[in-house]
Enzyme design. Structure first.
Site, PDB file in Angstrom:
ATOM      1  N   ASP A 105      24.433 -95.818 -19.106  1.00 57.63           N
ATOM      2  CA  ASP A 105      24.885 -96.252 -20.435  1.00 57.63           C
ATOM      3  C   ASP A 105      26.369 -95.956 -20.664  1.00 57.63           C
ATOM      4  OD1 ASP A 105      25.339 -96.100 -23.401  1.00 57.63           O
ATOM      5  OD2 ASP A 105      23.214 -96.625 -23.412  1.00 57.63           O
ATOM      6  N   SER A 140      26.701-100.467 -24.576  1.00 58.12           N
ATOM      7  CA  SER A 140      25.267-100.317 -24.763  1.00 58.12           C
ATOM      8  C   SER A 140      24.712-101.494 -25.569  1.00 58.12           C
ATOM      9  CB  SER A 140      24.970 -98.959 -25.419  1.00 58.12           C
ATOM     10  OG  SER A 140      23.616 -98.628 -25.256  1.00 58.12           O
TER      11      SER A 140
END
Length: 733
Positions: free
Chosen positions: A212, A68
């Site tokens: 993500d 991320s």
């Protein structure tokens, strides 16, 4: 910690060996140190502070993995950015705008400002039903930043060949598994790693869709080991699970559900970690992008507290010297020898290539190229636009490879508002792409309330740059017109109007539009409200209409800088079948001039003239002034005037001036003070006679809320009173 165990075993082994074996053991094998950077949204800026401290130690980072936000920090560091350069990037970019659904209001096109800025809620529409969106944000803004920051390495496919080997983690949407990504197109891989579920749309790479990486593996310790790291340093900004009594929303419950899996993964990954650096960011939110400086400082603090352990690590290992990292810089221009466009359809590809206006070969400024691609994306029917500059082997120069996808999405929206004059109103809207041909779009809206409006605008693009369209706008409205005598309302007329306006729009700049074409109009003015059928006693107008509209305001509500300009010209003549003969011009110019960061000067100049002065014009072509707020249905003929009732002043000629100041207490709360003067007469006089003008004053407080702007205005004609309080809630429509 694993380091203590390793050192103890080495010591025990040394005591049990002969002296000559001890001498051989002193020739240690070189080890590689890897850095694993966790996800955590804005809290990931703390990784930059950790890097600033690590740069001052004797520890060499030989490999980096990131999840991320950790993938952005780690990916850029692996290219050669220093920690100080990363800090500049973190502090000098508006991350909330980068992660927002749209470009900033100032850079939106006229069409976006006119048609897409009024909805309180917008949902996808397909196959005859409404759906929840796959994500609120497409991610174009942050993608363009990543393309620019990684530009010198667009041609690199294998991330292990970067100055520091790198890998990112993303979650496969089909399987839910964390995927180790050490190859591909770096900005797209980083974009996939940060695709937060429900916020960003999934990112497609090859045949797979990704979200993500934190969903599957928020601390990528095993991934940096896979890159060859023997020793793992982890910078961890993961948040703890929340107490049950704090889970008071759908979002918080969803985050908690994801958190259970993340917690289990974190426990396993930490067993692979030798040095665990954990900045104290638990009291902050992953969306606190305005606290980047604070996060960086917390990262530095946490890393400094681990310096004894880091020094112990540095003293216990031997590392293979690495070539000195290059100083990272982005070229001001690139030589483009090829332009390749794929995706979309032949129509869009052809229009995009023409709009780029790039001669082959030619040297293009990188900033100008990005600006041009952004402009094309914002002014066309594209869902996505990606680009990559790849070196052409043995020929020099670059190939500009662009991938586009047409915006075939349909959507419906709803909005509501309340104001003191027209009370509650409800808006239903629709946005439909590619109805008949690639690139076309239909905007439709239906307003319910005291003012009724049904409108459809069909837009067919003819050219991208400058943007040229054919637009067919059909509108049906019913709105009241109040008539006054000596400050008293004596009658209310219902205007029922049906119009058709086929015209050409030309936008030389995203904030500028020229429109010209004929307008066909049927209307009925009815005093007996509710007793006649719509357009029962009709009259008709055939007019030529031209308008110039420009809008550079920095915000749609309570702007603090920029200008808005509207010029209208209408020509009507009985020679071509119109019921009336007249010519009318109007100008409305609003200005916001910042004096300080929080204080802005406001002005508005309005003028309307009807020729010949003795001509008879329909009642809705008179100019009206009064009230605290603007109206969109009657916008070219009705203007606010503080201290007066809505439509209290009316005539065929108009001059008005508004002056004031706006103070912004924060991003959402403002206060305004106003003075205005207006003259509405039957004859135009170029000489300004102050006795012809009527004046008023106003004091307003405004607040931006999730339902739109809320504004309270106290106004009067005279400081001795009487005073009137007016309220407006919601977007204008």
């Amino acid at each position: 910690m694993r380091i203590a165990g390793i050192l103890f075993c080495c010591l025990l082994y040394g005591l049990l060996q002969p002296a000559h074996a001890q001498n051989q053991s002193q020739q240690q094998e070189p080890v590689k140190v890897g850095l694993a950077l966790s996800g955590g949204g804005a809290k990931g800026f703390a990784h930059i502070g950790v890097l600033k401290v690590l740069e001052k130690t004797d520890i060499q980072i030989d490999a980096i993995s990131g999840t991320s936000m950790g993938s952005i920090v780690g990916g850029l560091y692996s290219l050669g950015y220093s920690a100080d350069q990363l800090e500049d990037i973190a502090l000098n970019n508006n991350w909330m705008k980068l992660f927002s659904r749209r470009s900033s209001y100032r850079h939106q096109t006229i069409y976006q400002k006119e048609y897409l800025d009024n909805n309180l809620l917008t949902l996808p529409f397909s196959e005859g039903s409404v759906h929840l969106p796959r994500g609120l944000v497409q991610g174009h803004n942050v993608a363009m930043l990543l393309y620019r920051l990684t530009l010198p390495y667009h041609s690199i496919q294998d991330f292990t060949k970067l100055p520091i080997p790198f890998a990112a983690v993303a979650t496969n949407l089909a399987t839910g598994e964390g995927v180790y990504l050490d190859h591909g197109y770096l900005p797209e891989v980083m974009r996939a790693s940060i695709a937060i579920p429900t916020i960003f749309e999934p990112v497609k790479i090859d045949t797979s869709s990704y979200i993500d990486g934190g969903v599957a593996r928020n601390i990528p310790a095993s991934d940096v080991q896979r890159l060859g790291a023997d020793i793992v340093i982890t910078s961890d900004v993961s948040g703890p699970l929340s107490p049950v009594d704090s889970l008071n929303s759908f979002i918080s419950i969803m985050q908690q559900a994801v958190g259970f899996q993340m917690e289990a993964s974190n426990e396993h990954q930490l067993t692979l970690t030798d040095v665990h650096i954990r900045p104290d960011v638990k009291k902050y939110s992953s969306s606190d992008f305005d606290k980047a400086k604070k996060f960086i400082a917390l990262g530095e603090k946490a890393a400094r507290e681990m310096l004894p352990e880091l020094k112990q690590l540095a003293d216990s290992i031997r590392q293979e010297p690495r070539n000195e990292r290059p100083n990272f810089s982005i070229a001001d221009s690139v030589l483009i020898n090829q332009v390749n466009i794929d995706g979309g359809n032949p129509y869009l590809r052809d229009r995009l290539k023409q709009s780029l206006q790039i001669s082959i070969p030619s040297r293009q400024p990188t900033a100008e190229l990005e600006k041009k691609l952004n402009k094309i994306y914002q002014t066309s029917s594209l869902k996505d636009l990606r680009y990559r500059l790849q070196k052409i082997p043995d020929h020099g120069g670059y190939a500009l490879n662009i991938h586009i996808s047409a915006d075939t999405r349909q959507s419906v929206g709803i909005s509501l508002r309340y104001d003191s004059q027209y009370k509650a109103s409800l808006l239903f809207s629709g946005h439909f792409n590619q109805l008949f041909t690639p690139g076309d779009v239909l905007f439709a809206n239906f307003r319910l309330g005291k003012q009724l409006k049904l409108q459809g605008s069909y837009i067919l693009p003819l050219y991208f740059y400058p943007k040229t369209d054919f637009e067919l706008k059909a509108t049906a409205t019913r709105t009241p017109i109040d008539l006054f005598n000596e400050e008293q309302r004596i009658s209310s007329i219902d205007l029922e109007r049906l119009s058709l306006f086929p015209h050409i729009n030309i936008s030389f700049l995203p904030n500028f539009r020229l429109a010209i074409g004929p307008q066909f109009e049927l209307f009925n003015l009815n005093e007996a409200v509710g007793e006649t059928f719509f357009l029962n006693n009709i009259s008709g107008l055939i007019t030529g209409k031209a308008s110039i509209y420009a809008n550079t305001f920095n915000r749609s509500n309570f702007p603090s800088k920029g200008q808005q300009f509207l010029f209208n010209a209408v020509f009507s003549d009985q020679l071509w079948g119109s019921a009336y003969s007249f010519t009318q011009f109007s100008v409305d110019w609003k200005n916001r001039l910042p004096i300080t960061e929080k204080l802005s000067f406001m002005s508005r100049t309005t003028a309307g003239r009807t020729l010949p002065e003795s001509s008879t014009v329909p009642l809705h072509y008179y100019f009206y002034s009064g009230g605290a707020f603007s109206t969109t249905i009657f916008s070219s003929h009705q203007f606010p005037l503080w201290g007066f009732k809505a439509q209290e002043l009316s005539n065929k000629q108009m001059k008005a001036l508004q002056l004031g100041a706006q103070y912004s207490f924060n991003n959402d709360l403002i206060a305004q003070i106003h003075w205005n003067a207006a003259s509405l007469e039957s004859d135009w006089n170029w000489t300004i006679n102050t006795s012809d003008f009527q004046t008023g004053f106003g004091l307003s407080a405004g607040l931006r809320t999730f339902v739109g702007p809320v504004k309270l205005t106290l106004m009067t004609k005279d400081f001795n009173g009487p005073y009137a309080l007016r309220i407006n809630v919601g977007h204008s429509f």
